[in-house]
Design an enzyme around this catalytic site. Structure first.
Site, PDB file in Angstrom:
ATOM      1  N   CYS A 114       0.778  -1.265   0.023  1.00 38.80           N
ATOM      2  CA  CYS A 114       0.014   0.025  -0.100  1.00 38.80           C
ATOM      3  C   CYS A 114       0.784   1.119   0.008  1.00 38.80           C
ATOM      4  CB  CYS A 114      -0.876   0.177   1.265  1.00 38.80           C
ATOM      5  SG  CYS A 114      -2.079  -1.406   1.215  1.00 38.80           S
ATOM      6  N   ASN A 127      -0.269  -1.434  -7.298  1.00 41.06           N
ATOM      7  CA  ASN A 127      -0.278  -2.575  -6.276  1.00 41.06           C
ATOM      8  C   ASN A 127      -1.662  -2.900  -5.863  1.00 41.06           C
ATOM      9  OD1 ASN A 127       0.748  -4.281  -3.749  1.00 41.06           O
ATOM     10  ND2 ASN A 127      -0.612  -2.816  -2.797  1.00 41.06           N
ATOM     11  N   GLU A 128      -1.951  -3.860  -5.801  1.00 42.00           N
ATOM     12  CA  GLU A 128      -3.637  -4.423  -5.628  1.00 42.00           C
ATOM     13  C   GLU A 128      -4.654  -3.413  -6.308  1.00 42.00           C
ATOM     14  OE1 GLU A 128      -3.844  -5.074  -1.393  1.00 42.00           O
ATOM     15  OE2 GLU A 128      -2.606  -6.960  -1.605  1.00 42.00           O
TER      16      GLU A 128
HETATM   17  O1  AHR Z   1       1.656  -6.783   3.218  1.00 42.08           O
HETATM   18  C1  AHR Z   1       0.861  -5.773   4.031  1.00 42.08           C
HETATM   19  C2  AHR Z   1      -0.338  -5.188   2.835  1.00 42.08           C
HETATM   20  O2  AHR Z   1      -1.186  -6.220   2.595  1.00 42.08           O
HETATM   21  C3  AHR Z   1       0.447  -4.673   1.865  1.00 42.08           C
HETATM   22  O3  AHR Z   1       0.809  -3.480   1.935  1.00 42.08           O
HETATM   23  C4  AHR Z   1      -0.834  -4.694   0.680  1.00 42.08           C
HETATM   24  O4  AHR Z   1      -0.483  -4.596  -0.575  1.00 42.08           O
HETATM   25  C5  AHR Z   1      -1.830  -5.657   1.115  1.00 42.08           C
HETATM   26  O5  AHR Z   1      -2.934  -5.409   1.194  1.00 42.08           O
END
Ligand code: AHR
Length: 699
Positions: A275, A406-407
């Site tokens: 994140c 990311n995600e």
């Molecule tokens: O690994 C912790 C968090 O989990 C990361 O920052 C994120 O990508 C996921 O939701």
């Protein structure tokens, strides 16, 4: 469904044949790697060797600390209805994270005997701000307690000298300065004079030999009258990682943590998040350009994981930036796999996207291209590569993979991805980009990214999951059916953790294990069983990395991590031991295992360099007898490594004191006779064996 408590049926010995002559499915050479994010004080307060908290008097913090991170769609059904009936302000979990920046340049510093203020450097000086000490009472004591802050947290060791460096300006001060290390009661463990022999800003160095091994604080004591200006305070153990190496000219790393990473035999490192890549909106996304210059020019930003800390108390100093990241990769033989911001917010927290045709998004694309230039370009022609060379690395870094976002998900993200991919392909053909493939939750399958990019063999698809051990036990065949010949999987974050109590309880997981205590042997066992499926399918699963990696015990935001550390100790969790066992015993080709595996037993085998590696995982409560016939094996003694324990066993570490290990590997001697070996698998255990294989006469 697998039943973890069931004994294996009957007492017969199962017979398996390892077909080393049929090892044809290739195993990705990058299968096992690492994922590092500055969460749980993984970087500042952890891997960064500097023990000083807010070292440059530029701390930036979130205004809205204490919100827990929990995506709304992870809330179990019953609870969702309860929450729906509640007023928004009473909700214990929040779907979005309105962020605000608080500059708190003096946080974590105290000053007794005078007045402390923050001042800004003039435009001609690279630093942003510094601390000004007004000494009113003839003696002023400035103190920093280290991480996480609020109590003495710096580890001093009578066997390990320490180095302090700082910038000072004493033009308006008449008196003496000394630096001290003190213990929690204020007893002085080391005290050295700080020389002030020049006008203007000067760099000072002090070497300490602490008189005791304990936790404590750093003090700078000014005796006299006037003002003292201080900036860039760095206190490190002298034998930090990179000591004496001119490449390590900027941020420095904590040696024991780097060694723990190296012992995992990692082949790549994904960084910086997570994140963190996206931040909380308002321009707080990770900006690699702020992390590669001289330390004095690097600007702090708030860390979004501060949202789970009182007063948002987590600042990213960027002392570990992209330069240190690429160096660490070089030192440990890992391929760097940086993740760049794609112009989208962290969609778990809010749903905002830059318009794809905006100037802001064009700058995001350019930042990505500049990163590739910085890492791989020629310093004589490229501005960005010249920065790399100036730091101590004129040779290019290798860079073959790049994560984009990311995600992230949805049409806006996919449009961003496509635009960035197109620009990268044009400027740097051959570099593989990684598209976000979603977070896999119980009951869900792959993300729409597979439908779009699944047939493109030049793309990697990044899936994440944090699911229960039960989910992993049932997912060991997950990748057997992933399509071949197109995109491959980048398993960019995973762990057997969340979900014990989120609606997918496995009937066989003992009642006592329903509380999510992190890092139990149960979770590690589930990961081991799952990894046998990963290895069998390591042609399509090209990369895998556990998450999160590091955790400062007692002060993390995410409780279940691979490595727990305190200021002075590192503990290898049960999950770490499993990762290490799997990553250090892997060949180049999958070896088929013929014969029926007993219930509750999982296996993977591989061959490389004339060695056959076998992993066996049993999750049942009874021992399992096995006879293994191994094609082309050499007879003789072999040593098996076994890890096992009670399902609730945990390797524990407190902020102070020694680790308490309940799970440790042990070695067991076995004999190969006439091409076969007999063994008994302990209940709930993992066993790894490596056999020397004779060359095939046809070869
Ligand atoms: O690994 C912790 C968090 O989990 C990361 O920052 C994120 O990508 C996921 O939701």
């Amino acid at each position: 469904m697998t039943d973890i408590t069931a004994p294996s049926p009957g007492n017969e010995t199962a017979r398996l044949r390892l077909r080393s002559d049929r090892a044809t499915t290739p195993i990705s050479p990058t299968l096992y790697g690492l994922f590092l994010e500055d969460i749980n004080f993984g970087c500042d307060g952890g891997l960064s060797a500097n023990l000083v908290n807010n070292h440059s008097f530029e701390g930036v913090y979130l205004t809205n600390g204490t919100l827990p991170y929990a995506p709304l769609d992870l809330i179990p059904d019953g609870a969702r209805e309860r929450f729906a009936a509640m007023a928004p302000e009473d909700l214990p979990l929040q779907p979005t994270t309105p962020a605000g920046r608080r500059l708190d340049r003096l946080r974590h510093w105290s000053f007794v005997g005078g007045r402390l203020e923050s001042s800004r450097h003039s435009a001609a000086t690279p630093g942003a701000s510094f601390a000004r000490l007004h000494v009113d009472d003839e003696q002023g004591t400035l103190e920093n307690q280290g991480y996480p802050g609020g109590f003495p947290g710096m580890a001093f060791d009578a066997e390990r000298p320490m180095l302090l460096s700082l910038l000072i300006r004493t033009d308006e001060f008449r008196g003496t300065l000394e630096a001290r290390l003190v213990d929690a009661d204020g007893a002085v463990l080391a005290c050295e004079a700080v020389q002030q022999d020049a006008r203007g800003w000067q760099q000072c160095q002090v070497r300490f030999a602490p008189a005791a091994t304990t936790l404590g604080s750093l003090q700078i004591v000014a005796t006299g009258v006037g003002t003292v200006d201080i900036d860039e305070v760095r206190l490190v153990h002298e034998n930090h990682w990179g000591a004496g190496d001119p490449r390590w000219s900027q941020g420095l790393l904590r040696r024991d943590l780097v060694e723990a990473l190296g012992a995992l035999a990692p082949r790549f490192l994904r960084f910086p998040g997570g994140c963190i890549v996206e931040g909380c909106g308002d321009g707080s996304h990770y900006d690699w350009k702020k992390t590669v210059g001289p330390l004095l020019t690097r600007r702090a930003e708030y860390n979004l994981w501060g949202q789970s800390r009182t007063d948002g108390d987590y600042s990213q100093s960027n002392q570990i930036g992209f330069y240190e990241y690429f160096l660490l990769c070089e030192d440990l033989g890992m391929a760097p796999i940086p993740v760049v911001w794609a112009g989208d917010s962290c969609q778990t927290r809010m749903d905002e996207h830059l318009p794809v045709d905006s100037a802001e998004f064009a700058a995001v694309v350019q930042d990505t291209l500049d990163l590739i230039e910085w890492a791989t370009g020629d310093p004589t022609t490229s501005h960005w590569a010249a920065l790399r060379a100036a730091a101590g690395h004129p040779e290019p870094f290798p860079l073959h993979h790049l994560g984009i976002g990311n995600e992230n998900f949805g049409p806006e993200y996919l449009a961003h991805f496509e635009r960035i991919k197109h620009a990268v392909d044009r400027a740097h053909p051959g570099l593989t980009v990684i598209v976000n493939g979603g977070v896999i939750r119980p009951g869900e399958n792959a993300d729409p990214a597979w439908a779009i990019w699944g047939e493109d063999e030049g793309v990697l698809i990044d899936e994440h999951f944090y699911n229960s051990p039960a989910w992993l036990f049932n997912a060991t065949k997950r990748y057997d059916t992933y399509p071949r010949g197109g995109a491959r999987l980048f398993l960019g974050e995973y762990a057997a953790y969340l979900g014990y109590d989120l609606g997918d309880r496995h009937p066989a997981v003992p009642e006592s294990m329903l509380q999510p205590e992190p890092n139990t042997w149960l979770s590690a066992l589930a990961e081991a069983a799952f990894l046998t499926g990963v290895e069998r399918n390591a042609d399509v699963v090209a990369f895998s990395c556990y998450a999160p990696l590091l955790n400062l015990v007692g002060h993390g935001q995410w409780p279940h991590c691979l490595i727990d550390f305190s200021p002075s100790r590192v503990v290898r969790t049960a999950n770490y031991l499993v990762q290490q066992l799997f990553a250090t015993r892997i060949g180049e080709y999958v070896v088929p295992v013929d014969g029926e595996l007993p219930a509750n037993v999982f296996a993977s085998a591989s061959l490389g360099d004339g060695v056959l590696h076998l992993k066996l995982v049993t999750i049942g409560a009874a021992p399992v007898a096995l006879t293994l016939a191994i094609d082309q094996v050499q007879d003789g003694a072999v040593v098996a490594t076994v890890i096992g324990g009670a399902l609730d066993a945990v390797n524990r570490l407190a902020f102070e004191g020694e680790p308490r290990m309940e799970v440790e590997p042990r070695e067991v001697g076995l004999e190969v006779r006439g091409g076969s070996v007999e063994l008994i698998l302990d209940p709930t255990s993992v066993l790894a064996l490596s056999f020397a294989i004779s060359a095939n006469e046809d070869d």
